[in-house]
Design a protein around this motif. Structure first.
Motif, short mmCIF file in Angstrom:
data_model
loop_
_atom_site.label_atom_id
_atom_site.label_comp_id
_atom_site.label_asym_id
_atom_site.label_seq_id
_atom_site.Cartn_x
_atom_site.Cartn_y
_atom_site.Cartn_z
N CYS A 8 -72.41 -26.74 54.82
CA CYS A 8 -73.78 -26.79 54.22
C CYS A 8 -73.66 -26.69 52.79
CB CYS A 8 -74.44 -25.51 54.67
SG CYS A 8 -73.73 -23.76 54.30
N PHE A 9 -72.51 -26.69 52.34
CA PHE A 9 -72.14 -26.71 50.80
C PHE A 9 -71.76 -27.84 50.31
CE2 PHE A 9 -70.97 -22.19 52.02
CZ PHE A 9 -71.65 -21.50 51.03
N THR A 10 -71.77 -28.89 51.18
CA THR A 10 -71.41 -30.37 50.73
C THR A 10 -72.35 -30.84 49.60
OG1 THR A 10 -70.55 -30.73 52.79
CG2 THR A 10 -70.95 -32.49 51.30
N PHE A 11 -73.77 -30.69 49.84
CA PHE A 11 -74.59 -31.18 48.98
C PHE A 11 -74.57 -30.54 47.37
CE2 PHE A 11 -76.93 -27.57 50.08
CZ PHE A 11 -77.88 -27.35 49.10
N TYR A 187 -90.51 -19.48 47.29
CA TYR A 187 -89.85 -20.60 48.28
C TYR A 187 -90.65 -21.66 48.01
CZ TYR A 187 -87.86 -22.38 52.26
OH TYR A 187 -87.34 -23.31 53.27
N PHE A 188 -91.94 -21.77 48.00
CA PHE A 188 -93.01 -22.83 47.61
C PHE A 188 -92.27 -23.47 46.41
CE2 PHE A 188 -96.54 -24.76 45.34
CZ PHE A 188 -96.57 -25.76 46.09
N GLY A 189 -91.98 -22.92 45.43
CA GLY A 189 -91.30 -23.47 44.00
C GLY A 189 -90.22 -24.33 44.45
N VAL A 190 -89.12 -24.21 45.30
CA VAL A 190 -88.02 -24.72 45.92
C VAL A 190 -88.75 -25.79 46.58
CG1 VAL A 190 -85.87 -24.87 47.17
CG2 VAL A 190 -86.81 -22.68 46.09
N ARG A 220 -87.22 -27.73 59.26
CA ARG A 220 -86.74 -28.36 60.45
C ARG A 220 -85.49 -29.26 60.49
NH1 ARG A 220 -91.03 -28.50 64.11
NH2 ARG A 220 -92.81 -26.89 63.61
N VAL A 221 -85.10 -29.88 59.63
CA VAL A 221 -83.75 -30.95 59.63
C VAL A 221 -82.55 -30.06 58.94
CG1 VAL A 221 -82.90 -33.01 58.74
CG2 VAL A 221 -85.60 -32.81 59.33
N ARG A 222 -82.72 -29.58 57.71
CA ARG A 222 -81.55 -29.00 57.25
C ARG A 222 -81.86 -27.56 56.72
NH1 ARG A 222 -77.33 -32.18 55.38
NH2 ARG A 222 -77.05 -33.96 57.22
N ARG A 223 -82.19 -26.62 57.87
CA ARG A 223 -82.64 -25.44 57.30
C ARG A 223 -81.55 -24.54 56.59
NH1 ARG A 223 -84.91 -23.72 63.16
NH2 ARG A 223 -83.01 -25.06 63.75
N LYS A 224 -80.28 -24.78 56.94
CA LYS A 224 -79.12 -23.81 56.20
C LYS A 224 -79.09 -24.42 54.84
CE LYS A 224 -76.51 -22.86 60.34
NZ LYS A 224 -74.97 -22.86 60.84
N GLU A 225 -78.94 -25.71 54.78
CA GLU A 225 -78.93 -26.34 53.38
C GLU A 225 -80.17 -25.76 52.59
OE1 GLU A 225 -78.38 -27.49 56.00
OE2 GLU A 225 -76.33 -28.79 55.98
N GLY A 226 -81.48 -25.86 53.11
CA GLY A 226 -82.36 -25.34 52.50
C GLY A 226 -82.56 -24.08 51.88
N ALA A 227 -82.24 -23.21 52.72
CA ALA A 227 -82.15 -21.85 52.41
C ALA A 227 -80.92 -21.55 51.10
CB ALA A 227 -81.79 -20.94 53.38
N LEU A 228 -80.09 -22.35 51.16
CA LEU A 228 -78.90 -22.25 50.11
C LEU A 228 -79.55 -22.81 49.10
CD1 LEU A 228 -76.17 -21.68 49.78
CD2 LEU A 228 -75.34 -24.19 50.32
N LEU A 229 -80.14 -23.90 48.96
CA LEU A 229 -80.85 -24.43 47.79
C LEU A 229 -81.81 -23.42 47.42
CD1 LEU A 229 -81.32 -27.00 45.95
CD2 LEU A 229 -83.03 -27.77 47.61
N ALA A 278 -80.49 -32.38 40.48
CA ALA A 278 -79.55 -33.18 41.34
C ALA A 278 -79.35 -32.68 42.77
CB ALA A 278 -77.94 -33.20 40.72
N ALA A 279 -79.18 -31.24 42.97
CA ALA A 279 -79.18 -30.54 44.10
C ALA A 279 -79.98 -30.89 45.10
CB ALA A 279 -78.78 -29.14 43.92
N ALA A 280 -81.28 -30.97 44.58
CA ALA A 280 -82.56 -31.04 45.33
C ALA A 280 -82.52 -32.46 45.71
CB ALA A 280 -83.90 -30.69 44.57
N THR A 281 -82.16 -33.45 44.84
CA THR A 281 -82.25 -34.76 45.32
C THR A 281 -81.23 -35.23 46.11
OG1 THR A 281 -82.84 -35.39 42.77
CG2 THR A 281 -81.94 -37.12 44.13
N VAL A 282 -79.74 -34.80 46.06
CA VAL A 282 -78.80 -34.96 47.20
C VAL A 282 -79.22 -34.42 48.29
CG1 VAL A 282 -76.49 -34.27 47.62
CG2 VAL A 282 -77.07 -35.02 45.17
N TYR A 283 -79.72 -33.20 48.31
CA TYR A 283 -80.24 -32.47 49.63
C TYR A 283 -81.30 -33.55 50.28
CZ TYR A 283 -83.21 -29.50 52.55
OH TYR A 283 -83.76 -29.31 53.63
#
Length: 312
Positions: A8-11, A187-190, A220-229, A278-283
């Motif tokens: 989940c750290f890849t992005f 969270y809405f800001g993210v 729904r799709v990338r929850r772990k990565e979303g929480a990390l972001l 960049a992280a949001a875009t890659v995510y």
């Protein structure tokens, strides 16, 4: 291209190296973002704080001055003049910074999106691209919707906090609700940042639709990565905030030292902003390239990654 990995750290790793793939574009964008980050606190230190201190000094003098004296009238007139100057500075700063902040978001997100997609634009080429209405409309609408929703959310939080402060008897319950509401606001800001990335990457998805897609991807799709972001975007700015506090402290003793520290803070803040954009875009791209994408609010559908964007 990163959909094959499982960490989940890849992005985040991809976001770190993304600017190095096109330094001729990201270097001027970093400077532009830093200039905006420097502008507001610099105006605050150079103009607003001294003017506010002077006005408060005059207010304190009025407390010991005879209201019928000429000195009292002079102090009152100076306070009015200083208040007018503060309002003018605030209005001018708002008028200048609003379009600059919007331009910053468009340029940074477009740089991240095009670079991730394999293009290597120069700044001039990117400017020609983003100034076309077809490319500008989506982010413009999305940023407008986000701004309106955030202002509404902030107003509601302010009203609720005021109600909490007036009812100390149930402070524990209402306070907990306020904390939850504030966390939801953060969270809405993210989600909003990912939503802007959506509208930049997909010209046909903007406004509420872009925010909806960002929400579904993060929940729904990338929850772990979303929480990390979300954690990165909330916590990372706190790392550089002590530099800002230090700059304000030294500015009271030496304006030059304070401004130097503010410039250092602006560079660090710009680096943080470029990174999380960049992280949001890659995510977003990695989520859309994944095998599972959301087609409803209640389930998943296995579809080819190339069709994911059309169904989310």
């Amino acid at each position: 291209m990163a959909a094959k990995t499982t960490s989940c750290f890849t992005f985040l790793k991809e976001a770190l190296v993304l600017p190095t793939r096109n330094p001729k574009l990201f270097a001027p964008i970093l400077i532009f973002v830093a200039a905006i980050a420097f502008l507001i606190p610099a105006v605050n230190v150079v103009f607003i704080q001294p003017l506010t201190a002077e006005m408060l000094h005059h207010v304190a003098e009025m407390q010991t001055t005879d209201p019928s004296s000429a000195e009292y009238a002079r102090l009152l007139e100076e306070i009015r003049q200083e208040a007018r100057e503060l309002v003018l500075i605030a209005v001018a700063l708002t008028v200048v910074t609003l379009p600059l902040v919007f331009a910053k978001q468009i340029l940074a997100f477009s740089a991240a999106s095009t670079t991730y997609s394999g293009d290597r634009y120069s700044l001039a080429e990117l400017l020609r691209r983003v100034t076309k209405w077809a490319n500008l409309r989506g982010p413009l609408v999305t940023v407008g919707v986000v701004t309106a929703l955030q202002l509404t959310f902030m107003a509601l939080l302010g009203v609720y906090l005021s109600a909490v402060m007036r009812h100390a008897g149930v402070l524990s319950v209402q306070g907990a609700v306020f904390v939850l509401a504030f966390l939801a606001f953060m969270y809405f800001g993210v989600v909003a940042v990912v939503g802007v990335a959506v509208s930049v990457a997909d010209e046909g998805c903007r406004g509420v639709r872009a925010l909806g897609r960002a929400w579904r991807l993060m929940t729904r799709v990338r929850r772990k990565e979303g929480a990390l972001l979300a954690a990165v975007m909330v916590l990372l700015p706190t790392v550089v905030s002590p530099v800002y506090a230090l700059a304000l402290t030294y500015a009271r003793k030496s304006m030059a030292v304070g401004l130097y520290l503010l410039f250092g803070y602006a560079l660090l803040s710009a680096a943080v902003q470029v990174f999380y954009i960049a992280a949001a875009t890659v995510y977003y791209y990695e989520a859309m390239e994944s095998k599972e994408v959301v087609v409803t609010f209640h389930g998943y559908a296995k579809i080819p990654s190339g069709e994911g964007e059309a169904n989310v």
